[in-house]
Scaffold this active site. Structure first.
Site, mmCIF file in Angstrom:
data_model
loop_
_atom_site.group_PDB
_atom_site.id
_atom_site.type_symbol
_atom_site.label_atom_id
_atom_site.label_comp_id
_atom_site.label_asym_id
_atom_site.label_seq_id
_atom_site.Cartn_x
_atom_site.Cartn_y
_atom_site.Cartn_z
ATOM 1 N N ARG A 107 46.920 47.781 47.956
ATOM 2 C CA ARG A 107 46.041 48.828 47.430
ATOM 3 C C ARG A 107 44.843 49.041 48.351
ATOM 4 N NH1 ARG A 107 47.161 45.790 42.718
ATOM 5 N NH2 ARG A 107 48.052 46.974 40.981
ATOM 6 N N LEU A 130 23.780 32.563 41.283
ATOM 7 C CA LEU A 130 24.071 31.180 41.635
ATOM 8 C C LEU A 130 23.785 30.232 40.478
ATOM 9 C CD1 LEU A 130 25.010 29.192 43.769
ATOM 10 C CD2 LEU A 130 22.648 29.080 44.620
ATOM 11 N N ASN A 164 24.402 30.631 37.534
ATOM 12 C CA ASN A 164 25.515 30.707 36.575
ATOM 13 C C ASN A 164 26.877 30.499 37.236
ATOM 14 O OD1 ASN A 164 23.641 31.449 34.535
ATOM 15 N ND2 ASN A 164 23.757 33.599 35.185
ATOM 16 N N TYR A 215 30.649 35.021 47.772
ATOM 17 C CA TYR A 215 31.268 36.065 48.589
ATOM 18 C C TYR A 215 30.562 36.200 49.937
ATOM 19 C CZ TYR A 215 33.090 40.731 49.762
ATOM 20 O OH TYR A 215 33.692 41.804 50.379
ATOM 21 N N LYS A 275 32.122 35.666 53.695
ATOM 22 C CA LYS A 275 32.175 36.742 54.684
ATOM 23 C C LYS A 275 31.328 36.419 55.917
ATOM 24 C CE LYS A 275 35.043 39.397 52.518
ATOM 25 N NZ LYS A 275 36.396 39.649 53.064
ATOM 26 N N THR A 325 36.374 52.914 46.457
ATOM 27 C CA THR A 325 37.705 52.410 46.120
ATOM 28 C C THR A 325 37.878 52.436 44.601
ATOM 29 O OG1 THR A 325 36.932 50.127 45.936
ATOM 30 C CG2 THR A 325 37.665 50.866 48.125
#
Length: 449
Positions: free
Chosen positions: A219, A299, A301, A355, A359, A390
């Site tokens: 996708r 962070l 949580n 994330y 990255k 997207t």
């Protein structure tokens, strides 16, 4: 996905209302269309013209592309592009002669025009004045990019070591920056080395004869990458998790590729990818690490499973697959590795510590992988997308989505194809002088780094 706001403010009452209220007024970007000219008008090459120079070499190359090339600004011309060659400048005081020549053209740029600088890399061994002159181009280009209108962009090429302005290794990224393929790349630089690069025989099919694997291909951005690589002549192995099997098969059918249902976090993922490519296509030349996930939480949580799952998919799997391929004799013919990073990995983002760490890890990985591929004329690079429209971003709250889409110099979200075009360029044989680089496809994001 259609940009309703952009369409509304582009004509009629919406355009008038936006002007009165001071609202962002993005322009429709000039994207690649088969058969369209490389640039929408004459190309002005600025630089020394009192003897043999890098500017002369660049102008000669552009003439060889059948472009209308001029060396001096003239009135009454709608410039399709301006190439500012600053590679021979040795002191900041020398900038003005050529930069102010550019200034006279900015109000005469065509819609979707391109401004591209060619300069030399500043190093710690340079004299202070030389380093200042060379590094000053960085601020120059990023500022110009924020002043341009009408979907025009400004980017730069930086010559490292013995790289030459007129060499194919430099001309290939220049061709990319001038084209509609770089529509959402703005305020960015690519550094080129002196690698021996040969232009593809067919510029419309630069990946002919090459085999590429794309992970996360079912996708969105992954599917767009697959379709763009197929357009450029590559044969494809498309990878995604079994749960996405139906969508993966559809993309494979559209691109005449083969589908491989696989969890890339599996210990044997690299082996299975290579074996599949060799069995179905006889070789493997390009790996596009696109698969990625988010598990966003502040962070405070953040749970262990959310952290670990993001690291496992976004960076650990890439490292494991690369290790297998680098150890194989089947990945030796000028291979290309292109990984998807993110502007979050450069500037950070609230609620995305896991994330962003993954990255940023991708960026570190490609920089360290690049030298490992140099002996086989291979490259490793990363693409750092900004806000791309997207299916996932379409589910964001309207106000949040609109604000995020306008926080860049082009005042709009990118499209998956914008990322795909950058991937296709870095995967091509004539991008052989670009390695260990991170190219942001973000419209020159105005937030963070």
């Amino acid at each position: 996905m259609a940009d309703t706001y952009l369409n509304f403010v582009s004509s009629g009452v919406g355009k008038t209302l936006a002007k009165k209220l001071g609202l962002p007024q993005p322009a429709h970007l000039r994207r690649h269309k088969p058969g369209a000219p490389l640039v929408p008008g004459p190309v002005l090459v600025l630089g020394p013209d009192d003897g043999p120079s890098d500017a002369d070499d660049v102008a000669a190359a552009l003439l060889g592309w059948d472009l209308d090339v001029r060396r001096h600004p003239v009135s009454g011309v709608r410039w399709g592009a301006v190439v500012l060659v600053l590679s021979e400048v040795t002191h900041p005081e020398q900038h003005s002669e050529h930069v102010l020549g550019l200034a006279t053209t900015l109000r005469s740029l065509a819609t979707g025009a391109r401004v591209v600088t060619i300069s030399r890399q500043a190093t710690s061994s340079d004299a202070p004045a030389l380093a200042a002159a060379r590094h000053g181009v960085d601020g120059l280009v990023r500022s110009i990019a924020k002043e341009l209108r009408g979907g025009a962009t400004a980017n730069g090429i930086v010559l490292a070591g013995d790289a030459r302005a007129g060499a194919e290794g430099t001309l290939a990224p220049l061709r990319f920056f001038l084209s509609g393929k770089s529509a959402y790349v703005d305020g960015q630089f690519l550094t080129v080395n002196d690698a021996d690069v040969v232009a593809p025989a067919d510029l419309d099919k630069p990946l002919a004869g090459r085999v590429a694997v794309v992970t996360g291909a079912a996708r969105g951005i992954g599917a767009a990458i697959a379709k763009t690589l197929a357009r450029d002549g590559a044969r494809l192995v498309l990878v995604d998790v079994p749960q996405a099997g139906e969508h993966l098969a559809k993309v494979a059918n559209e691109t005449r590729g083969t589908a491989l249902q696989l969890d890339i976090t599996a210990e044997d993922a690299g082996q299975r990818i290579l074996e599949h490519a060799q069995a179905r296509h006889g070789r493997l030349d390009i790996v596009v690490h696109n698969a990625g996930i988010t598990r966003d939480k502040l962070l405070a949580n953040m749970s262990e499973d959310k952290w670990d799952s993001v690291i496992a998919v976004n960076i650990a799997a890439q490292l494991r697959i690369n290790d297998y391929l680098l150890a194989s004799d089947a990945f030796r013919d000028a291979p290309r590795i292109v990984s998807l990073a993110s502007t979050s990995g450069i500037a950070g983002n609230r609620g995305q510590t896991n994330y962003a760490a993954s990255k940023a890890g991708v960026i570190g990985m490609v920089r360290s992988t690049a030298p490992l591929l140099a002996g086989v004329s291979g490259t490793a690079n990363a693409i750092a997308p900004g806000f791309i429209a997207t299916e996932m971003t379409a589910r964001m709250p309207l106000a949040t989505r609109e604000v995020a889409a306008r926080l860049n110099a082009l005042k709009q979200a990118g499209r998956p194809v914008d990322v795909a075009e950058a991937v296709a360029f870095l995967a091509s044989p004539d991008a052989g002088a670009v390695t260990g680089q991170v190219l942001r496809v973000c419209g020159q994001n105005l937030v963070g780094a």
